[in-house]
Every structure is written in structure tokens, then in C-alpha cells.
Design a protein around this motif. Structure first.
Motif, PDB file in Angstrom:
ATOM      1  N   PRO A 111      -9.412-121.495  16.032  1.00 43.07           N
ATOM      2  CA  PRO A 111      -8.766-120.806  17.147  1.00 43.07           C
ATOM      3  C   PRO A 111      -9.545-119.549  17.532  1.00 43.07           C
ATOM      4  N   GLU A 112      -9.344-119.124  18.784  1.00 38.40           N
ATOM      5  CA  GLU A 112     -10.112-117.984  19.290  1.00 38.40           C
ATOM      6  C   GLU A 112      -9.809-116.705  18.546  1.00 38.40           C
ATOM      7  N   ASP A 113      -8.575-116.552  18.049  1.00 37.86           N
ATOM      8  CA  ASP A 113      -8.213-115.300  17.378  1.00 37.86           C
ATOM      9  C   ASP A 113      -8.656-115.281  15.924  1.00 37.86           C
ATOM     10  N   THR A 114      -9.354-116.310  15.511  1.00 36.88           N
ATOM     11  CA  THR A 114      -9.840-116.361  14.136  1.00 36.88           C
ATOM     12  C   THR A 114     -11.284-115.868  14.097  1.00 36.88           C
ATOM     13  N   GLY A 115     -11.583-115.053  13.138  1.00 34.06           N
ATOM     14  CA  GLY A 115     -12.941-114.522  13.029  1.00 34.06           C
ATOM     15  C   GLY A 115     -13.945-115.603  12.658  1.00 34.06           C
ATOM     16  N   SER A 116     -15.212-115.255  12.766  1.00 34.65           N
ATOM     17  CA  SER A 116     -16.269-116.206  12.421  1.00 34.65           C
ATOM     18  C   SER A 116     -16.277-116.469  10.928  1.00 34.65           C
ATOM     19  N   PHE A 117     -16.840-117.598  10.544  1.00 38.08           N
ATOM     20  CA  PHE A 117     -16.909-117.948   9.139  1.00 38.08           C
ATOM     21  C   PHE A 117     -18.366-118.147   8.740  1.00 38.08           C
ATOM     22  N   THR A 118     -18.610-118.115   7.456  1.00 35.77           N
ATOM     23  CA  THR A 118     -19.961-118.286   6.927  1.00 35.77           C
ATOM     24  C   THR A 118     -20.178-119.739   6.558  1.00 35.77           C
TER      25      THR A 118
END
Length: 431
Positions: A111-118
Motif C-alpha cells: 500500500p502507498e502508506d507503507t514505507g519502502s522495504f529492503t
């Protein structure tokens, strides 16, 4: 004491019903929740298979070689994002499987409100499901509650290339926060059914309690009637014994007087008359049921003491289909009524009672004939009104006796026939 036991019984029963009903509600909630989870998981497993088949595995393999956010990575993410929006899922992502029990996230649509992940971030899929994925099987988890990702359900399917090599897993996370509300809605929709179940259980309990009380009262009534018959017969036997003792003393006095006067021939004749009289019942009576035999003998003695002739016309029958106490209830009350009516009779007919006991097919037929004078009202009420008696000074026991006869006959689905003609009463009992 009985009231206390009844209260304890009812309280315990209601507690048991409440526990069972609560257990049923909990089981229904659990089974509904599980069924909802399974249905949702299978639905999304089918969707995951479709997405996995549409994934460009060549591009994905190139991405796995670099594990960098390059054009291959971007193309994979765009494909996953399109499908995430299409199916309205929380996450659509791929997992890398290695020798550990923890799968790593390689590409993900979030979702857009979720930060990026590694890339290579450890996933929260439990080890059990990771092992299933390594074995090339599909999986779905129970509801997972995570502080950062919320409440969700995860499904996964193996991801293969064109040559059949497993590249990892394509997984989908579905929002499961509504599953509990779905289960609650199902429970709420079934409240009427649960209420009916509770009422049904309570009704069963009340029916059981009522039948138990009815049976107890029935047994008590049977015992009361048996005690009444027993005490009544014992009283009559004692009276008969006293009367016989009195008669015997009179006979002894007569014999003593004849012997004193040395009238030996007259004394011998008198003894012969006594012997013939004592054998009168034995010669006229033929019956194999010892209880009925003793009853008839006692009634014969009672009738003799009142100067009433009592004759029996019987068959050698044991009457085994009828309980002995029930036979006593019927026959003793019939004979008592006949003896009392004959004793009170002042008409021209002989003071004589006839008792017949016959077998007709599979039925027993008992008939008592005796002289009596009855009004129209007495004929109508006899055997049709509880506690009724034809005596001028009513005795409650006699009326009670007629009621006992009727109830006992009804017990065996029998019949009572009453006839009155030319100052002769006949009552026939068919069992």
C-alpha cells in the motif's frame, strides 16, 4: 425435603443446559471462523496461482541474479502492484527460500502508506508454512497479528520457471480484520436458532420433570390402593376369624351339652353336619391361582358369617396375564359390594351370591350376581361417579373401592358391564 431436592435438580439442570449452550456457541463461533478462513484462503490460493503463472519468470530470474533495484525489479514490482490493486489485497510479493526456516521478501507490491522495504527482508510466514513451500506445496496461515502489518492471513503458491525449477513463492497477504466480524455476524444471524435450542432443552427438562412427577404420583397411588386393599382384607380376615371363633365356641358348647346328656348319636350327627359345612367351599371351588383362591375363601367365610350363600363357578385357570394384586383389587371390591348389598337386601329373593370366573379366548371374564334394590339414580351413578355408593349412610371406602375397580380395569384396557333386572345386579369384568 422433596422441595429442596426439586430445586437442586432444576438448578443443576439449568446450569448444565447453560454450560452446554455456551459450549455450543463457542464451538459454532470457532468452526464458523475456521470455515471462513479456509474458504477465503482457498479463494486466494487460486488467485495466487493465476498471478504466478502470469509472472515473467525470465525477468524474475535475472532479478534474482543481481538482487538489485534495477529495471527487472521495477518490472516485477509493477506486475505485482497491478494485481494487488485488482484483487484488493494488502501485499502481493515473492519469497526466496533458503536453508533456514525464514523466507526472505524479494519483490513486493505494498500500500502507498507503507514505507519502502529492503530486498531480502525476513518474512513473518511461520516455519511450518515455509517448510510446506519448500516441499512444493501451497500453504495458508492462521490469522497473524503483527504490530507493523496488522491482522492478516497469508497464502502462498510455488513459483516455477518454464523448465520446472522452483524459483521461490508467490504470496498474498489478505486483510483479516473483518473475519472476526463475519463470524460474529454468523453467530448473530443464528441467535434465533440458539434461542430455540435453549427453549427446546428447557421444554425437554420440564417434560422429563413432569413425567417423573407423574410416574411418582402413579406409583404412590398404586401403593396407596394396594395398602387400602391389604388393610381392608386384613380387617375382614380378622373379623372372620373372630366370628369363626365365636361360632366354634357355640359349636363346642352344643357338643358339650349333647355329650353331657349322653346323646351320643345326636352329637355324631351334629359333627357330620359341621364337617359337611366346612367342605362346602372346597367342593365348589376349582381355581389354580393361590392368591385368588385365598381371597375367595376369605370372602366365603365372611358371607357365611352374615348368613349369605356364596357360590363359585370357576375354571382351573392361573390368570397369569393379570398381576395378582390387581386381581385382588377387582375381585375383593366386587365381592365386598355384593356381600354388603345382599346383607342389606330385604326382598323376596334368596340371600345368595354367585361368582363366575371364566376364560373366553384370550380374555378373562369375571361376573358377580347378587340381589339388590336400586333406584334409577343409583343404577346410573354406579361405576360412573367417583366415590359414589348406594348405601344410605355412605362409606367413603366403598365408593373408593368402585373407583379402584374402574381404574384397574382401565389399566388392562378392559370392560365393565353393569346390568340390573328383577332385583338382581350383575357386574361383568372382562380383561
Amino acid at each position: 425435603m422433596n422441595s429442596r431436592r426439586q430445586i437442586i435438580f432444576l438448578t443443576t439442570s439449568f446450569i448444565i443446559i447453560a454450560i452446554l449452550t455456551g459450549a455450543k456457541l463457542a464451538l459454532s463461533y470457532y468452526s464458523t471462523e475456521k470455515a471462513t478462513q479456509t474458504t477465503l484462503a482457498k479463494q486466494y490460493i487460486a488467485i495466487a496461482n493465476t498471478i504466478a503463472k502470469g509472472l515473467d519468470t525470465d525477468t524474475y530470474e535475472k532479478f534474482l541474479e543481481t538482487k538489485q533495484e534495477d529495471s527487472n525489479f521495477e518490472n516485477i514490482n509493477k506486475y505485482l502492484e497491478r494485481n494487488r490493486k485488482r484483487i484488493n489485497a494488502l501485499y502481493v510479493y515473492t519469497l526466496l527460500l533458503d536453508n533456514s526456516d525464514v523466507a526472505k521478501v524479494m519483490a513486493a507490491a505494498t500500500p502507498e502508506d507503507t514505507g519502502s522495504f529492503t530486498i531480502g527482508l525476513p518474512c513473518t510466514v511461520p516455519p511450518k508454512q515455509v517448510q510446506q513451500a519448500k516441499e512444493g506445496r501451497v500453504y495458508y496461515t492462521d490469522i497473524i497479528k503483527d504490530a507493523s502489518h496488522g491482522v492478516y492471513l497469508s497464502v502462498g503458491v510455488p513459483l516455477y520457471n518454464d523448465s520446472g525449477k522452483q524459483l521461490g513463492v508467490l504470496a498474498i497477504d489478505i486483510d483479516a480484520s473483518k473475519l472476526e466480524s463475519i463470524s460474529e455476524e454468523v453467530i448473530n444471524s443464528n441467535k434465533v436458532i440458539f434461542t430455540i435450542d435453549i427453549l427446546f432443552a428447557i421444554i425437554l427438562l420440564l417434560v422429563f420433570f413432569t413425567l417423573r412427577k407423574w410416574h411418582k404420583n402413579s406409583v404412590k397411588q398404586e401403593l396407596h390402593e394396594s395398602e387400602f386393599v391389604y388393610m381392608s382384607e386384613m380387617s375382614k380376615v380378622m373379623s372372620s376369624i373372630k366370628s369363626s371363633r365365636h361360632d366354634l365356641m357355640n359349636h363346642f358348647q352344643v357338643l358339650h351339652g349333647l355329650l353331657t346328656l349322653k346323646k351320643y348319636d345326636r352329637a355324631a350327627d351334629y359333627l357330620k353336619e359341621l364337617a359337611a359345612e366346612s367342605r362346602a367351599l372346597e367342593l365348589s371351588l376349582r381355581i389354580n391361582n393361590p392368591v385368588v383362591l385365598i381371597l375367595f375363601q376369605s370372602k366365603w367365610e365372611l358371607a357365611q358369617s352374615k348368613n349369605i350363600e356364596l357360590h363359585f363357578d370357576t375354571e382351573p385357570e392361573e390368570y397369569s396375564r393379570i398381576e395378582s394384586m390387581d386381581l385382588v383389587k377387582i375381585l375383593s371390591n366386587l365381592l365386598d359390594n355384593a356381600i354388603e348389598a345382599t346383607e342389606a337386601y330385604s326382598g323376596e329373593r334368596a340371600r345368595k351370591i354367585l361368582v363366575t370366573a371364566k376364560t373366553e379366548g384370550s380374555q378373562y371374564v369375571f361376573t358377580v350376581y347378587n340381589p339388590a334394590v336400586l333406584t334409577s339414580k343409583q343404577q346410573k351413578c354406579l361405576f360412573h361417579k367417583d366415590g359414589y355408593t348406594s348405601k344410605e349412610n355412605p362409606d367413603a371406602l366403598r365408593g373408593h373401592g368402585l373407583m379402584i375397580i374402574r381404574r384397574t380395569v382401565n389399566k388392562y384396557h378392559g370392560e365393565i358391564q353393569f346390568k340390573y333386572e328383577n332385583e338382581v345386579v350383575s357386574i361383568q369384568i372382562t380383561l
